[in-house]
Structure formats: C-alpha cells, structure tokens
Design a protein around this motif. Structure first.
Motif, mmCIF file in Angstrom:
data_model
loop_
_atom_site.group_PDB
_atom_site.id
_atom_site.type_symbol
_atom_site.label_atom_id
_atom_site.label_comp_id
_atom_site.label_asym_id
_atom_site.label_seq_id
_atom_site.Cartn_x
_atom_site.Cartn_y
_atom_site.Cartn_z
ATOM 1 N N ARG A 92 -4.704 -6.943 3.352
ATOM 2 C CA ARG A 92 -4.965 -6.676 4.772
ATOM 3 C C ARG A 92 -5.392 -7.922 5.541
ATOM 4 N N TRP A 93 -5.361 -9.093 4.893
ATOM 5 C CA TRP A 93 -5.765 -10.332 5.560
ATOM 6 C C TRP A 93 -4.770 -11.427 5.212
ATOM 7 N N PRO A 239 -6.195 -10.856 10.441
ATOM 8 C CA PRO A 239 -5.757 -9.624 9.788
ATOM 9 C C PRO A 239 -4.243 -9.523 9.715
#
Length: 267
Positions: A92-93, A239
C-alpha cells in the motif's frame, strides 16, 4: 514510550501506541555512517563551514530534494520497510526515491519565521499559494509523515514539537468535508488550537533515528537554542492509493484504524 531497535521489535504494543499517539520513534532506523555521508553533502550545499560559526548567518536554510545513493539507502532500510508494512499495509506504499526538503537549523537568536503549529497537507500542490494546498479524510497523497534525524538532536537543538494524539482531532475536523477536504488556510482557520490540550513530545534522538507519524499529526518547528547545526528531513511516505476507511477492521492498517476510532469517538 518504548523505542524500536529492530524490525523484529515492532509488535502489537507499538501499533497500539501509534493508533493512540499518532507516532512511533524508531532508533537505529538507518546506520550512522549513512547519516555522516549525507550530512557531509548537506554541509557543502549550505555554503556554510561546519568549523566556522561565523558562516552560520541564518536560523534556517532549506535544501532541495536529495536522491543520491546514501539518502535513498537511509530511507529504504529493512527496518523501515518492515515498519511501513506494519503501519500502512504491505503493498500500500511506494518505496522512497529519496528524501525531500531538508530544513537545516542553526543556533540563532533570530526568529526562523516558520514555527506555527500545522499538519502537512498533501494534494493541490500545483497551486503556487501553499496555504491553498489541501488534506482530506482519506489522506490523498500521503501515507505517513516522517522525520529523519541526520544529526544528534537534543532538547535544545530545535527538535520538532509533536502534539501526541492530535491526529484524532484533525480527523474529526476533516471528516465532514469528504474528498474535497480543507486547505491549509482553512485548517488554520478551524484552529490548530483544537489540539492544544494534547501532550507535547519533542522529536529528539541520535542520528539514524526516524519518527513515523500519522499524516494528520499536528507538529511545529521551533528556534534552535543549542550549539550544533541540526539536520533533518521530513518526507512523506507516498501511498499506492488513498486510505480505504470502508475496509473491515481486520483489514485496516493502523493509519486507517486511528481515523476510524477518532470518528467513533465523535459519535
């Protein structure tokens, strides 16, 4: 507050503390030899002589984006990648391409002019007026606020001031405004006084220390009253997508959990 010294040490107690207080301090997040290499580059770019205080004529000098190998290596250690996974969620990053602006602070009786309480806004950055830059409840454009210490920072060395738990106040202010969010100017008008009751923490530590903070955490700079220049970077963790507050609780990251809990407290 328990500090973290290795990837293996980031457990449930640390995640609970992050949700409650909005930050984690990770000691030895990157090697001091990298801090030394980076600091040598930064000293050169300040135009100041580290051995001649007579050349330290300004309270703060801002240096631009750095992506040379030692900076990239400092931002992408195994300890930090593990922590990013734990706080934001695996996948997610985005890996750090480098580190952002360095506000290098020097001992000075002069007002540096940038010590107001604020949050770091994260989209609408194409607007030339930084007070128009925005933040929203799903933290578009920012997964974490991060403070990388490239020099030893004591209480007198202009450590960043943090209002522990203030991310919850900001979540409740942003929530009614949906995806449009609020500009920095509008947030200031709402008043960062909303979080004035929160306990204040100083982001001190040895070179190589990193503070991983919730993107809504209220913080501020302060004047330097020590004797040595302070080197710190304050980049975002970017993100892959906006926060997903509709996830079930088991799938929520600690960043998302903190927002959801803050909004439940407002019910």
């Amino acid at each position: 507050m328990p500090n973290i010294h290795s990837a293996r040490a980031l457990g449930d107690a640390h995640l609970t503390q992050f949700v409650r207080d909005g930050y984690l301090r990770i000691d030895d997040a990157f090697p001091t030899i990298l801090a030394d290499e980076c600091r040598n580059i930064l000293w050169r770019d300040t135009g100041c002589d580290p051995n001649d205080r007579g050349t330290w004529t300004r309270p703060v000098i801002r240096l631009g984006f750095y992506n040379q190998p030692p900076f990239s290596a400092a931002a992408n250690t195994a300890v930090l990648h593990h922590a990013y996974d734990k706080l934001v969620g695996s996948g997610r990053w985005l890996p750090q391409g480098g580190l952002g602006i360095f506000p290098v602070r020097f001992p000075s009786p002069d007002d540096p002019g940038d010590t107001g309480w604020h949050v770091d806004v994260s989209f609408g950055l194409e607007n030339p007026d930084f007070m128009a830059w925005r933040a929203n409840i799903v933290s578009k454009g920012r997964a974490l606020l991060m403070l990388f210490l490239f020099s030893d920072v004591g209480e007198n060395d202009a450590p960043t001031r943090i209002r522990a738990g203030s991310h919850r106040d900001i979540a409740r202010i942003l929530a009614p405004h949906g995806e449009a969010g609020l500009s920095l100017g509008e947030l200031a008008a709402h008043g960062f006084a909303e979080s004035a009751h929160r306990p204040e923490v100083l982001a001190t530590g040895k070179a190589g220390t990193v503070y991983l903070c919730h993107p809504f955490l209220v913080h501020s700079a302060q004047p330097h009253r020590g004797t040595k220049a302070r080197f710190m970077a304050q980049p975002p963790l970017l993100p892959v997508c906006d926060l997903q507050l509709a996830r079930n609780d088991a799938a929520c990251s600690p960043v998302e959990q903190a927002i959801k809990l803050a909004l439940k407290e407002a019910d």
